[in-house]
Design a protein around this motif. Sequence first.
Motif, PDB file in Angstrom:
ATOM      1  N   LEU A   1       0.820  -1.217   0.000  1.00 49.55           N
ATOM      2  CA  LEU A   1       0.000   0.000   0.000  1.00 49.55           C
ATOM      3  C   LEU A   1       0.853   1.266   0.000  1.00 49.55           C
ATOM      4  N   GLY A   2       2.156   1.089   0.138  1.00 45.77           N
ATOM      5  CA  GLY A   2       3.016   2.260   0.276  1.00 45.77           C
ATOM      6  C   GLY A   2       2.742   2.990   1.577  1.00 45.77           C
ATOM      7  N   PHE A   3       2.217   2.267   2.563  1.00 41.12           N
ATOM      8  CA  PHE A   3       1.865   2.814   3.876  1.00 41.12           C
ATOM      9  C   PHE A   3       0.850   3.959   3.770  1.00 41.12           C
ATOM     10  N   GLN A   4       0.097   3.979   2.692  1.00 35.86           N
ATOM     11  CA  GLN A   4      -0.942   4.995   2.529  1.00 35.86           C
ATOM     12  C   GLN A   4      -2.239   4.460   3.137  1.00 35.86           C
ATOM     13  N   LEU A   5      -2.426   4.697   4.418  1.00 31.16           N
ATOM     14  CA  LEU A   5      -3.550   4.118   5.151  1.00 31.16           C
ATOM     15  C   LEU A   5      -4.685   5.106   5.418  1.00 31.16           C
ATOM     16  N   ASN A   6      -4.397   6.377   5.310  1.00 30.27           N
ATOM     17  CA  ASN A   6      -5.430   7.351   5.632  1.00 30.27           C
ATOM     18  C   ASN A   6      -6.573   7.298   4.620  1.00 30.27           C
ATOM     19  N   VAL A   7      -7.789   7.332   5.132  1.00 29.91           N
ATOM     20  CA  VAL A   7      -8.993   7.353   4.297  1.00 29.91           C
ATOM     21  C   VAL A   7      -9.819   8.563   4.707  1.00 29.91           C
ATOM     22  N   THR A   8      -9.972   9.500   3.816  1.00 30.42           N
ATOM     23  CA  THR A   8     -10.720  10.708   4.139  1.00 30.42           C
ATOM     24  C   THR A   8     -12.209  10.391   4.256  1.00 30.42           C
ATOM     25  N   PRO A   9     -12.953  11.206   4.988  1.00 30.98           N
ATOM     26  CA  PRO A   9     -14.410  11.002   5.090  1.00 30.98           C
ATOM     27  C   PRO A   9     -15.075  10.962   3.714  1.00 30.98           C
ATOM     28  N   ASN A  10     -14.604  11.786   2.791  1.00 33.20           N
ATOM     29  CA  ASN A  10     -15.198  11.823   1.461  1.00 33.20           C
ATOM     30  C   ASN A  10     -14.995  10.503   0.729  1.00 33.20           C
ATOM     31  N   THR A  11     -13.786   9.948   0.818  1.00 32.63           N
ATOM     32  CA  THR A  11     -13.508   8.679   0.152  1.00 32.63           C
ATOM     33  C   THR A  11     -14.277   7.539   0.810  1.00 32.63           C
ATOM     34  N   PHE A  12     -14.335   7.544   2.130  1.00 35.08           N
ATOM     35  CA  PHE A  12     -15.100   6.522   2.852  1.00 35.08           C
ATOM     36  C   PHE A  12     -16.553   6.559   2.402  1.00 35.08           C
ATOM     37  N   HIS A  13     -17.123   7.751   2.340  1.00 34.70           N
ATOM     38  CA  HIS A  13     -18.521   7.903   1.936  1.00 34.70           C
ATOM     39  C   HIS A  13     -18.725   7.424   0.504  1.00 34.70           C
ATOM     40  N   THR A  14     -17.756   7.694  -0.369  1.00 31.00           N
ATOM     41  CA  THR A  14     -17.874   7.294  -1.772  1.00 31.00           C
ATOM     42  C   THR A  14     -17.907   5.780  -1.912  1.00 31.00           C
ATOM     43  N   TYR A  15     -16.987   5.099  -1.231  1.00 31.83           N
ATOM     44  CA  TYR A  15     -16.957   3.639  -1.284  1.00 31.83           C
ATOM     45  C   TYR A  15     -18.223   3.048  -0.674  1.00 31.83           C
ATOM     46  N   CYS A  16     -18.634   3.589   0.454  1.00 35.95           N
ATOM     47  CA  CYS A  16     -19.812   3.079   1.148  1.00 35.95           C
ATOM     48  C   CYS A  16     -21.056   3.270   0.283  1.00 35.95           C
ATOM     49  N   SER A  17     -21.180   4.447  -0.310  1.00 42.45           N
ATOM     50  CA  SER A  17     -22.336   4.738  -1.162  1.00 42.45           C
ATOM     51  C   SER A  17     -22.342   3.841  -2.388  1.00 42.45           C
ATOM     52  N   TYR A  18     -21.153   3.602  -2.944  1.00 48.58           N
ATOM     53  CA  TYR A  18     -21.046   2.722  -4.104  1.00 48.58           C
ATOM     54  C   TYR A  18     -21.560   1.319  -3.764  1.00 48.58           C
ATOM     55  N   LEU A  19     -21.111   0.797  -2.643  1.00 53.35           N
ATOM     56  CA  LEU A  19     -21.532  -0.543  -2.244  1.00 53.35           C
ATOM     57  C   LEU A  19     -23.031  -0.597  -1.984  1.00 53.35           C
ATOM     58  N   GLN A  20     -23.546   0.400  -1.285  1.00 53.29           N
ATOM     59  CA  GLN A  20     -24.969   0.416  -0.978  1.00 53.29           C
ATOM     60  C   GLN A  20     -25.804   0.523  -2.244  1.00 53.29           C
ATOM     61  N   THR A  21     -25.366   1.355  -3.171  1.00 51.10           N
ATOM     62  CA  THR A  21     -26.098   1.513  -4.429  1.00 51.10           C
ATOM     63  C   THR A  21     -26.093   0.220  -5.228  1.00 51.10           C
ATOM     64  N   GLU A  22     -24.926  -0.414  -5.326  1.00 48.91           N
ATOM     65  CA  GLU A  22     -24.818  -1.663  -6.072  1.00 48.91           C
ATOM     66  C   GLU A  22     -25.672  -2.753  -5.442  1.00 48.91           C
ATOM     67  N   MET A  23     -25.735  -2.777  -4.121  1.00 50.45           N
ATOM     68  CA  MET A  23     -26.534  -3.794  -3.440  1.00 50.45           C
ATOM     69  C   MET A  23     -28.014  -3.608  -3.717  1.00 50.45           C
ATOM     70  N   MET A  24     -28.433  -2.365  -3.856  1.00 48.57           N
ATOM     71  CA  MET A  24     -29.846  -2.090  -4.124  1.00 48.57           C
ATOM     72  C   MET A  24     -30.212  -2.322  -5.585  1.00 48.57           C
ATOM     73  N   LEU A  25     -29.265  -2.047  -6.473  1.00 47.25           N
ATOM     74  CA  LEU A  25     -29.553  -2.111  -7.903  1.00 47.25           C
ATOM     75  C   LEU A  25     -29.465  -3.503  -8.490  1.00 47.25           C
ATOM     76  N   GLN A  26     -28.598  -4.326  -7.926  1.00 46.87           N
ATOM     77  CA  GLN A  26     -28.403  -5.633  -8.522  1.00 46.87           C
ATOM     78  C   GLN A  26     -28.078  -6.682  -7.491  1.00 46.87           C
ATOM     79  N   PRO A  27     -28.526  -7.921  -7.724  1.00 49.41           N
ATOM     80  CA  PRO A  27     -28.208  -9.017  -6.812  1.00 49.41           C
ATOM     81  C   PRO A  27     -26.732  -9.352  -6.897  1.00 49.41           C
ATOM     82  N   PRO A  28     -26.190 -10.036  -5.882  1.00 51.41           N
ATOM     83  CA  PRO A  28     -24.763 -10.330  -5.820  1.00 51.41           C
ATOM     84  C   PRO A  28     -24.208 -11.060  -7.022  1.00 51.41           C
TER      85      PRO A  28
END
Length: 203
Positions: A141-168
């Motif tokens: 990872l190059g020790f790049q561990l920090n995750v900004t609130p914006n990036t966290f929200h983007t990933y979380c929203s992506y997963l939630q949207t995909e879960m609602m739109l399509q089955p696994p």
Amino acid sequence: MAELENPNVMSKMIMFLSSLLQRVAESNDLNRLFQPQKISVFHGLTRPSISIRSYLERILKYANCSPSCFIVAYVYLDRFAQRQPSLPITTFNVHRLLITSVLVAAKFMDDMYYNNAYYAKVGGISTIEMNFLEVDFLFGLGFQLNVTPNTFHTYCSYLQTEMMLQPPLSIADSSLSIGSSLKAHSCYNDEDESSHQKQQLAV
């Protein structure tokens, strides 16, 4: 996000993530027959008998980390896939990558977390191997561990949207790596490339 505290939401997210990882890993298994790939400490000699879904459910049950750690672990897997294109996620390494990404996420995110020996037992590996996996993952990872609130929200929203739109089982093109499939959603954020680290990462 508060929704992650809901067991039903987490269960569905685990199911979706495992399905996504399964498709990606199997696709990369086929690609490795035609493209040379590096062998790393994450590779097992054989495919683990436990399914990716059961493995993730086991981690969720016994790691006792905050639900947010699974989103952050997903971010880390995405970064790893982008930074290490010669080490794609396959059925031979996905389990070790999962337990390591959750371990690192828990150490970075949570005030209290289990040590490497405990995670090794959860993951079905030795403590020595867990230590090596953690170090290699951090360097990957190059020790790049920090995750900004914006990036966290983007990933979380992506997963939630995909879960609602399509089955696994009908997820995005499985020929893409995790990193590639998420690049289209601008999930990878350069502002996360900060030097912010936590001292508690030491084993």
